[in-house]
Every structure is written in C-alpha cells, then in structure tokens.
Scaffold this active site. Structure first.
Site, mmCIF file in Angstrom:
data_model
loop_
_atom_site.group_PDB
_atom_site.id
_atom_site.type_symbol
_atom_site.label_atom_id
_atom_site.label_comp_id
_atom_site.label_asym_id
_atom_site.label_seq_id
_atom_site.Cartn_x
_atom_site.Cartn_y
_atom_site.Cartn_z
ATOM 1 N N LYS A 3 7.271 -11.671 -16.705
ATOM 2 C CA LYS A 3 8.672 -11.560 -17.108
ATOM 3 C C LYS A 3 8.848 -11.886 -18.584
ATOM 4 C CE LYS A 3 11.232 -12.410 -12.786
ATOM 5 N NZ LYS A 3 12.236 -13.278 -12.163
ATOM 6 N N LYS A 11 6.342 -0.103 -6.917
ATOM 7 C CA LYS A 11 7.148 -0.669 -5.827
ATOM 8 C C LYS A 11 8.607 -0.252 -5.996
ATOM 9 C CE LYS A 11 8.229 -5.183 -4.965
ATOM 10 N NZ LYS A 11 8.098 -6.619 -4.739
ATOM 11 N N LYS A 56 14.768 -3.032 -7.921
ATOM 12 C CA LYS A 56 16.152 -2.976 -8.389
ATOM 13 C C LYS A 56 16.173 -2.566 -9.861
ATOM 14 C CE LYS A 56 17.395 -7.091 -5.678
ATOM 15 N NZ LYS A 56 17.359 -8.554 -5.805
HETATM 16 P P1 AMP Z 1 13.533 -8.841 -5.046
HETATM 17 O O1 AMP Z 1 14.265 -7.537 -4.913
HETATM 18 O O2 AMP Z 1 12.277 -8.678 -5.822
HETATM 19 O O3 AMP Z 1 14.399 -9.984 -5.475
HETATM 20 O O4 AMP Z 1 13.008 -9.227 -3.594
HETATM 21 C C1 AMP Z 1 13.811 -9.709 -2.545
HETATM 22 C C2 AMP Z 1 13.018 -9.598 -1.249
HETATM 23 O O5 AMP Z 1 12.821 -8.210 -0.891
HETATM 24 C C3 AMP Z 1 11.615 -10.210 -1.297
HETATM 25 O O6 AMP Z 1 11.323 -10.841 -0.073
HETATM 26 C C4 AMP Z 1 10.696 -9.020 -1.500
HETATM 27 O O7 AMP Z 1 9.405 -9.219 -0.990
HETATM 28 C C5 AMP Z 1 11.423 -7.906 -0.749
HETATM 29 N N1 AMP Z 1 11.153 -6.604 -1.402
HETATM 30 C C6 AMP Z 1 11.546 -6.249 -2.648
HETATM 31 N N2 AMP Z 1 11.140 -4.990 -2.936
HETATM 32 C C7 AMP Z 1 10.461 -4.540 -1.847
HETATM 33 C C8 AMP Z 1 9.784 -3.314 -1.515
HETATM 34 N N3 AMP Z 1 9.740 -2.289 -2.375
HETATM 35 N N4 AMP Z 1 9.189 -3.220 -0.305
HETATM 36 C C9 AMP Z 1 9.241 -4.239 0.575
HETATM 37 N N5 AMP Z 1 9.856 -5.416 0.334
HETATM 38 C C10 AMP Z 1 10.461 -5.584 -0.861
#
Ligand code: AMP
Ligand code: TRP
Length: 327
Positions: free
Chosen positions: A112, A194, A197
């Site tokens: 980051k 992946k 957001k």
């Molecule tokens: P984040 O969006 O990175 O804040 O992640 C929030 C939660 O969503 C975490 O538990 C991540 O592991 C899950 N997550 C985020 N992106 C993915 C994705 N592309 N596939 C599966 N799980 C995800």
C-alpha cells in the site's frame, strides 16, 4: 458457550460479488453457530484519504448490505468501529507492546505504501495495531479473513501472547480462519487480477447494488479465451472464473455445470450467468431498499449494535489498564 467470531470490513468502494461470495455469505452462514461480531471499520478507512460525505454514506451502505445479505442484527452484532471508542484507546496501549520489527514485516503496508509514496500516513503503518485492538477487545476465538489479512491476525496473536506473558492471562489468543471453500473471484475485465473495489476499472467487478443492465453488460463483456470447450480449468482464467461464479450462485456440481454448457458457446454461458447473478442479487437489493427507505433505520440498528458490544469492550479495556497500572 458459543465461540466468539469477530471480523471487519472497510466502508470504502463498492461491495462486489467477490466480497459477497468470499466473505459475507460465510459470515451469514456461521452466525447461528458462533457468537458473531461484524464491524464496519471506519477508523481503518481513514488511514488513506477519504471524502467525508462519501465515507459517511458508505458506512451506512456497507452496514445495510451486510444486513440485506442475511446477517441478522438480532443474532449477530453489527456495529461501527468509531462508535466504540475503546478501539482507539486499546490501539494506543497495544502500540507500546508491539516491536517496530514486527510491524516492518507487514507485507500489506509495503504494497500500500508503495502506491502512496511520501503521502503515506503513520496510521497506515499502525493499521495492524488497530486491527489487533478490534479483535482483542472482544475475547475473540476466531477471525474469518481472506489470505491477505492472515499476517495481521498473526500479529494480534503475537501481541496478545506477549501481553499475557508480561501481565498474566488478559487476552484470549485469537486465530485466523481462512475459508477453504470461499472462492477467489477474479476480475471480469482481467481474470488474472482479483475482483476488487477498484474505481479505475469499471468493468472489473459486479457490485452488489449494480442494476440488472449493468450486470448483464459487464458479464457480456467479460474477457474469455478463443477456445470453445467449457471446463473448470485454472489455466484458462477467464472461462474458469465465469464458471466458478455460476457454481457459487447456483450451488450446482461442476460436472452438472459442464454438462449443461457442453457444445454451447460462450455467449450462452454469459447470458445464463447474467440472469443467475441478477436473480441472486435481486432479493439482497430489495431488502437493501426496504432497509434504507427510512434513512434513520440503519442508524438505529447501528446504535443498538454498538450498545450490545460496548460492555465487553469496556470490560477488556478496564482490565488492560489495571494490568498496566494506568489511571
Ligand atoms: P476487501 O474488499 O479487500 O476489503 O475484502 C473484504 C473481504 O472480502 C475479505 O474477507 C476478502 O477476503 C473478501 N474478498 C475481497 N475480494 C474478494 C474476491 N475477489 N474473491 C473472494 N473474496 C474476496
Ligand atoms: N483489515 C481488514 C480488511 O481490510 C478489515 C478488518 C479490520 C478486520 N479490523 C478487523 C478483519 C478485525 C478482521 C478482524 O479486510
């Protein structure tokens, strides 16, 4: 006594089907089995610059989507991190027991901070201490997170053990639980990345609040390969990702899905997948609209959530202060 589960989600960007399939759905499932606390981590969000109005709206949106997705605030607790000031206070105390060397090893900070360079805040470096405070305030046994957060949970374990060994049994030592079945959903525009957001790539993610037409357009434009055979095959990330999304939403067996699309074209798969996603998100979206029809409703639920968890946070912090000799 049920085991305590704690997890957090940042109120930044739009929640997408990766979050839903990889995390939220799992949180919904375990709420009956465990004593679950789910936290909208707004203090983590401000470790990078945020627009105040957007942040305020996103906190309510994320909380509303968690509840609309099936987290029952009567069963689990859903609250906003900054509503319980013990999180900030315990962070400071934990900071005093976390060697700089432990923090320097955190790989997410390295990634980051490379993007932000000299603008990077001190708080972004300290992010894992706040996350440790979140977890340790509630005598948490298990922390369901994605692989990328495992190192942070391990730091929470380490500081809990260190504190306990200096002052005697104070914190429950938590462990990270990485859902094995939780699929990793990839970007529709680029299936080697992946699903995330990301505002810069509007074709990457299907957001939980996307309209049916947006969902159809994004799926129809999804990157695939020029082969024909429809198979779950990780060496063909585009088609594999579409099949995995289909599998996750329909809960059908892989062989069944492959048989269904045997001899058909990618356009057929995309059309059918789009309808599956539209239909699966439709109840979440309508519950969300109901829930947010009265803007105060969410605020009331969140105030109740904070009220439910606060006594535990107060008790832990009081014990910690006593141990350290503060006040
Ligand atoms: P984040 O969006 O990175 O804040 O992640 C929030 C939660 O969503 C975490 O538990 C991540 O592991 C899950 N997550 C985020 N992106 C993915 C994705 N592309 N596939 C599966 N799980 C995800
Ligand atoms: N850092 C986590 C993420 O970005 C969110 C989070 C904050 C969290 N505090 C937590 C997750 C405590 C689990 C437990 O995904």
């Amino acid at each position: 006594m049920k085991k305590r589960v704690f997890s957090g989600i940042q109120p930044t960007g739009d929640l997408h089907i990766g979050n839903y399939l990889g995390a939220i759905q799992h949180w919904v499932k375990i709420q009956h089995e465990y004593d679950c606390i789910y936290c909208v981590v707004d203090l983590h969000a401000i470790t990078i610059p945020q627009d105040p109005k957007t942040l305020k709206a996103k906190i309510r949106e994320v909380a509303g989507l968690l509840i609309a997705s099936g987290i029952d605030p009567q069963i689990a607790s859903v609250f906003v991190q900054s509503h319980v000031h013990e999180h900030s206070e315990l962070t400071w105390i934990l900071n005093c027991y976390i060697p700089m060397g432990w923090m320097r090893r955190m790989t997410q900070f390295k990634e980051k901070s490379q993007k932000q360079r000299e603008e990077v805040s001190t708080a972004l470096f300290d992010y894992p201490a706040l996350m440790a405070a979140d977890i340790l305030l509630y005598n948490t046994d298990e922390v369901p997170v994605g692989e990328d957060q495992k190192q942070h949970v391990e730091l929470a374990r380490d500081v809990a053990q260190r504190f306990n060994s200096i002052y005697g049994e104070t914190f429950t030592v938590p462990r990270a639980v990485i859902a094995k079945t939780g699929a990793r959903i990839m970007g529709l525009d680029d299936p080697t990345q992946k699903m995330s957001k990301s505002e810069e790539q509007p074709g990457r993610a299907i957001n939980l609040l996307d309209s049916p037409d947006d969902i159809r357009n994004k799926i129809m434009r999804a990157t695939t390969d020029s082969l024909r055979e429809m198979r779950f095959d990780e060496s063909r990330p585009g088609i594999n990702n579409l099949l995995v999304i289909y599998e996750q939403f329909t809960r059908q067996a892989r062989e069944e899905i492959e048989a269904r699309f045997e001899g058909k074209g990618y356009v057929d798969l995309k059309r059918e997948l789009a309808e599956v996603v539209v239909e699966s998100l439709s109840p979440v979206q309508s519950r969300y609209r109901e829930l947010t029809a009265d803007p105060q409703h969410i605020d009331i639920l969140l105030a109740e959530g904070a009220k439910k968890v606060r006594p535990t946070a107060e008790k832990t912090l009081a014990l910690v202060k006593e141990r350290v000799g503060l006040g």
